[in-house]
Design a protein around this motif. Structure first.
Motif, mmCIF file in Angstrom:
data_model
loop_
_atom_site.group_PDB
_atom_site.id
_atom_site.type_symbol
_atom_site.label_atom_id
_atom_site.label_comp_id
_atom_site.label_asym_id
_atom_site.label_seq_id
_atom_site.Cartn_x
_atom_site.Cartn_y
_atom_site.Cartn_z
ATOM 1 N N MET A 1 0.691 -1.277 0.099
ATOM 2 C CA MET A 1 0.070 0.105 -0.204
ATOM 3 C C MET A 1 0.863 1.205 -0.013
ATOM 4 O O MET A 1 1.861 1.297 0.479
ATOM 5 C CB MET A 1 -1.009 0.090 1.328
ATOM 6 N N ALA A 3 0.929 5.548 0.387
ATOM 7 C CA ALA A 3 0.412 6.931 0.837
ATOM 8 C C ALA A 3 0.761 7.773 0.616
ATOM 9 O O ALA A 3 2.149 8.094 0.652
ATOM 10 C CB ALA A 3 0.040 6.635 2.426
ATOM 11 N N SER A 4 0.237 9.033 0.310
ATOM 12 C CA SER A 4 0.722 10.255 0.273
ATOM 13 C C SER A 4 0.571 11.168 1.486
ATOM 14 O O SER A 4 -0.772 11.235 1.635
ATOM 15 C CB SER A 4 0.047 11.069 -1.076
ATOM 16 N N THR A 44 5.941 10.263 0.422
ATOM 17 C CA THR A 44 5.017 9.097 -0.045
ATOM 18 C C THR A 44 5.485 8.021 1.029
ATOM 19 O O THR A 44 6.783 7.784 1.499
ATOM 20 C CB THR A 44 5.303 8.651 -1.473
ATOM 21 N N ASP A 46 5.694 3.760 1.393
ATOM 22 C CA ASP A 46 5.263 2.463 0.878
ATOM 23 C C ASP A 46 5.509 1.411 1.916
ATOM 24 O O ASP A 46 6.494 1.120 2.456
ATOM 25 C CB ASP A 46 6.206 2.210 -0.337
ATOM 26 N N PHE A 73 -3.722 10.818 0.614
ATOM 27 C CA PHE A 73 -4.062 9.556 -0.192
ATOM 28 C C PHE A 73 -3.594 8.227 0.441
ATOM 29 O O PHE A 73 -2.475 8.351 0.492
ATOM 30 C CB PHE A 73 -3.998 10.027 -1.646
ATOM 31 N N VAL A 74 -4.549 7.221 0.232
ATOM 32 C CA VAL A 74 -3.907 6.012 0.521
ATOM 33 C C VAL A 74 -4.366 5.154 -0.591
ATOM 34 O O VAL A 74 -5.613 4.765 -0.899
ATOM 35 C CB VAL A 74 -4.484 5.245 2.049
ATOM 36 N N HIS A 75 -3.598 4.371 -1.142
ATOM 37 C CA HIS A 75 -3.955 3.178 -2.040
ATOM 38 C C HIS A 75 -3.852 1.844 -1.476
ATOM 39 O O HIS A 75 -2.784 1.397 -1.242
ATOM 40 C CB HIS A 75 -3.162 3.482 -3.201
ATOM 41 N N GLU A 77 -3.695 -1.977 -2.350
ATOM 42 C CA GLU A 77 -3.657 -2.909 -3.176
ATOM 43 C C GLU A 77 -4.116 -4.498 -2.945
ATOM 44 O O GLU A 77 -3.977 -4.634 -1.574
ATOM 45 C CB GLU A 77 -2.356 -3.235 -3.610
#
Length: 98
Positions: A1, A3-4, A44, A46, A73-75, A77
């Protein structure tokens, strides 16, 4: 995942100190383009999982010279493939006529 974040320093002169070096030394953290006219620094992270992301965010918050940390922001996966069928979107409002 991934994140910004935006890390806000106590003052602009903190950009000249070891604060950014300490932040950059945190595993999984990458510092973005730093503008020397603002206290805000793009970051960022990771991380392998939400717990690691939270721990890294807390570690950033505890760095001397850091006023606060905003998660932008969080992505997440997911290994499972996400399928979207447009026929399932009947609940979405049509805004073409607004």
């Amino acid at each position: 995942m991934i994140a910004s974040l935006i890390v806000t320093l106590n003052n602009v002169t903190d950009l000249e100190t070891d604060i950014l070096h300490n932040v950059a030394a945190i595993p999984g953290v990458e510092i973005g383009d730093v503008q020397h006219t603002t206290r805000r620094v793009p970051i960022t992270i990771d991380a392998l999982n939400p717990k690691a992301l939270e721990e890294t965010t807390q570690r950033l918050q505890q760095c001397p010279g850091v006023a606060f940390v905003d998660v932008v922001f969080v992505h997440f996966e997911d290994d499972a493939e996400v399928n979207f069928d447009s026929s399932d979107a009947t609940h979405l409002k049509n805004t073409d006529n607004l």
